[in-house]
Scaffold this active site. Structure first.
Site, PDB file in Angstrom:
ATOM      1  CE  LYS A 186      43.190  42.119  41.244  1.00 36.00           C
ATOM      2  NZ  LYS A 186      42.026  42.929  41.550  1.00 36.00           N
TER       3      LYS A 186
ATOM      4  CD  GLU B 207      49.930  38.048  40.675  1.00 35.20           C
ATOM      5  OE1 GLU B 207      49.102  37.543  41.448  1.00 35.20           O
ATOM      6  OE2 GLU B 207      49.697  38.251  39.473  1.00 35.20           O
TER       7      GLU B 207
ATOM      8  CG  HIS C  36      45.418  44.610  32.083  1.00 36.60           C
ATOM      9  ND1 HIS C  36      46.259  43.546  31.874  1.00 36.60           N
ATOM     10  CD2 HIS C  36      46.228  45.697  32.219  1.00 36.60           C
ATOM     11  CE1 HIS C  36      47.518  43.957  31.906  1.00 36.60           C
ATOM     12  NE2 HIS C  36      47.521  45.253  32.105  1.00 36.60           N
TER      13      HIS C  36
ATOM     14  NE  ARG D 264      32.094  41.671  39.217  1.00 36.19           N
ATOM     15  CZ  ARG D 264      32.524  41.365  38.000  1.00 36.19           C
ATOM     16  NH1 ARG D 264      31.762  40.646  37.203  1.00 36.19           N
ATOM     17  NH2 ARG D 264      33.706  41.757  37.576  1.00 36.19           N
TER      18      ARG D 264
END
Length: 496
Positions: A116, A200, A235, A291
């Site tokens: 990430k 973040e 999530h 994917r």
């Protein structure tokens, strides 16, 4: 086109890939664990081979065994589905070295997007907006705490190698920071073998918007419109719809262009998804899934494209036969993930044997499933039973159709989240399209679920009872036959 493809997955997605292969005239090879020896996907394939014991580490994650089966069966390509090895750059690289086509992007692209931190850097350089946060991995807690202060609380700490909602924690103050860092690092190391984490800014009332992408090896890349995936628990997505009720045509064009630009910047190939957070009219890159997504079916419903077939065709070297202007957007589609889990017990998994099963049907309804009556939901794998999708000309019609489809869906033997889905799609805020990633908590949905469960119980769960009680079912059929015979006799007498 390939002659034979090995499907390195199980359940619904294995069958989905096999269906695409069958329509293209491609033979399929299934690989399965001991827990899945009687599973539908293992019977559906042209050939099936045992990988090993139930634990995925000894079966569906056993790269060498899968490649060995591919070689022995003469499989020219491997479709990884989603989950398991689908975003594993090591496996993709091993396929390339073995001369087997990995149906997905190149290994180096998977690796770049798998981190990430690296993905954020790459997208930022490509001009794609990213959420404010750290550009590098966190090494010193005190220094990271200072960065968090500069960004402004709340912040979210994420595992760089994370996925599936694992390895994330929201922090609201400096006092919580050190313990939160240690906790996520521990989870990241245990779950992904990589303790690297980053920070973040946590956005207020964010929506999860993603764009489906298709890209061939010749540099042609298109997006297939967006999906709204804001209804989540821990999530992880539970309800998705396409298009999004918040995105205008102008914003769709802006976000779509950013998604395509980001994909082209890394030389992306095959199907993939660019995910964004959307808040207060602004969007930010979240991550890229290299994917086919679980929720690809609703994109197929609003575009008429067969994404699984497109994957095969692109991997076989075909060029995309259309430009961005050729991608349609017809009507509205909604998907509910039907899981064997108990929403009244913090969505705890509910493995066990399905004693009675009847999926929904009728106009505009699609069910992608790998289960059947008598099937056992294993504790070793994801608890998803099926994907229930509907299409209609408008959003409100799609919602009403989904409500009807959920009413028809019967699963007896394991707890399911069907009552949860009913509660959400009937909720006033959902009907208005007021969605965020913390919709469940903000709207006290679990209280509504309790009410739905009670209502279903008071009604006697009519459809479930009919399936559960054989004598009732037999009696109903007998009564219907007798009624028909009596009516026929009377009609005959009247005629005479």
């Amino acid at each position: 086109m390939f002659n034979k493809v090995l499907i390195a997955n199980r359940g619904e997605i294995a069958i989905r890939a096999m269906r695409a292969c069958r329509e293209l005239g491609v033979k399929t090879v299934a690989v399965y664990s001991e827990a899945d020896k009687n599973a539908l996907f293992a019977k559906y394939a042209d050939e099936a081979y045992l990988l090993g014991p139930a634990p995925s580490s000894q079966s569906y994650l056993n790269m060498e065994k899968i490649l060995d089966v591919a070689e022995k069966t003469g499989s020219e390509a491997i479709h990884p589905g989603y989950g398991f090895l689908s975003e594993n750059h090591v496996f993709a690289s091993k396929c390339e070295k073995a001369g087997v086509v990995f149906i997905g992007p190149p290994a180096n692209v998977i690796k770049k997007m798998g981190s990430k931190i690296e993905a954020r850097k790459t997208m930022s350089k490509a001009g794609v907006p990213v959420v404010p946060g750290t550009e590098n991995a966190i090494s010193e807690v005190d220094e990271a705490a200072e960065i968090a202060e500069d960004i402004g609380y709340p912040v979210i700490i994420k595992a760089s190698a994370g996925g599936g909602g694992i390895g994330m924690k929201i922090v609201h103050s400096r006092e919580e920071f050190a313990n939160a860092i240690a906790s996520i690092q521990s989870v990241a190391k245990s779950a992904f073998g990589d303790p690297t984490v980053f920070i973040e800014k946590y956005l207020d009332e964010p929506r999860h918007i993603e764009f489906q992408l298709l890209a061939d090896r010749y540099g042609n890349t298109v997006h297939c419109n967006e999906r709204e995936c804001s209804i989540q628990r821990r999530h992880q997505k539970l309800i998705e719809e396409a298009p999004s009720p918040i995105i205008t045509e102008e914003m769709r064009e802006l976000m779509g262009e950013a998604a395509v630009k980001g994909a082209k910047s890394i030389g992306y190939e095959n199907a993939g998804t660019m995910e964004f957070l959307y808040s207060k009219g602004e969007f930010y890159f979240l991550e890229m899934n290299t994917r086919l997504q679980v929720e690809h079916s609703i994109t197929e419903l609003i575009t008429g494209l067969d994404l699984a077939k497109k994957q095969l065709c692109i991997a076989a070297g075909e060029e995309l036969a259309y430009s961005q202007e050729d991608i349609p957007l017809w009507g509205w589609a909604i998907e509910c993930r039907i899981n064997a889990e108990d929403p009244l017990n913090d969505f705890a998994p509910s493995p066990g044997k399905i004693r009675r099963y009847r999926s929904s049907g009728g106009p505009g309804v699609r069910v992608d499933s790998g289960v059947h009556m008598g099937y056992t939901i294993s504790p070793y794998y994801d608890s998803m039973i099926s994907k229930l999708s509907v299409w209609a000309p408008t959003r409100i019609e799609a919602i009403h159709r989904m409500d009807r489809a959920l009413y028809e869906y019967v699963v007896v033997g394991v707890a399911t989240n069907i009552p949860f889905h009913k509660a959400v799609i009937r909720h006033e805020q959902f009907l208005k399209g007021n969605l965020t990633t913390h919709f469940i908590e903000d709207n006290s949905i679990i209280k509504d679920v309790e009410r739905v469960v009670k209502e279903d119980s008071e009604k006697g769960a009519t459809l479930a009872s009919a399936l559960e009680n054989k004598s009732t079912m037999v009696a109903a059929v007998t009564a219907a036959v007798e009624s028909y015979m009596h009516a026929a006799k009377n009609q005959s007498s009247n005629t005479e």
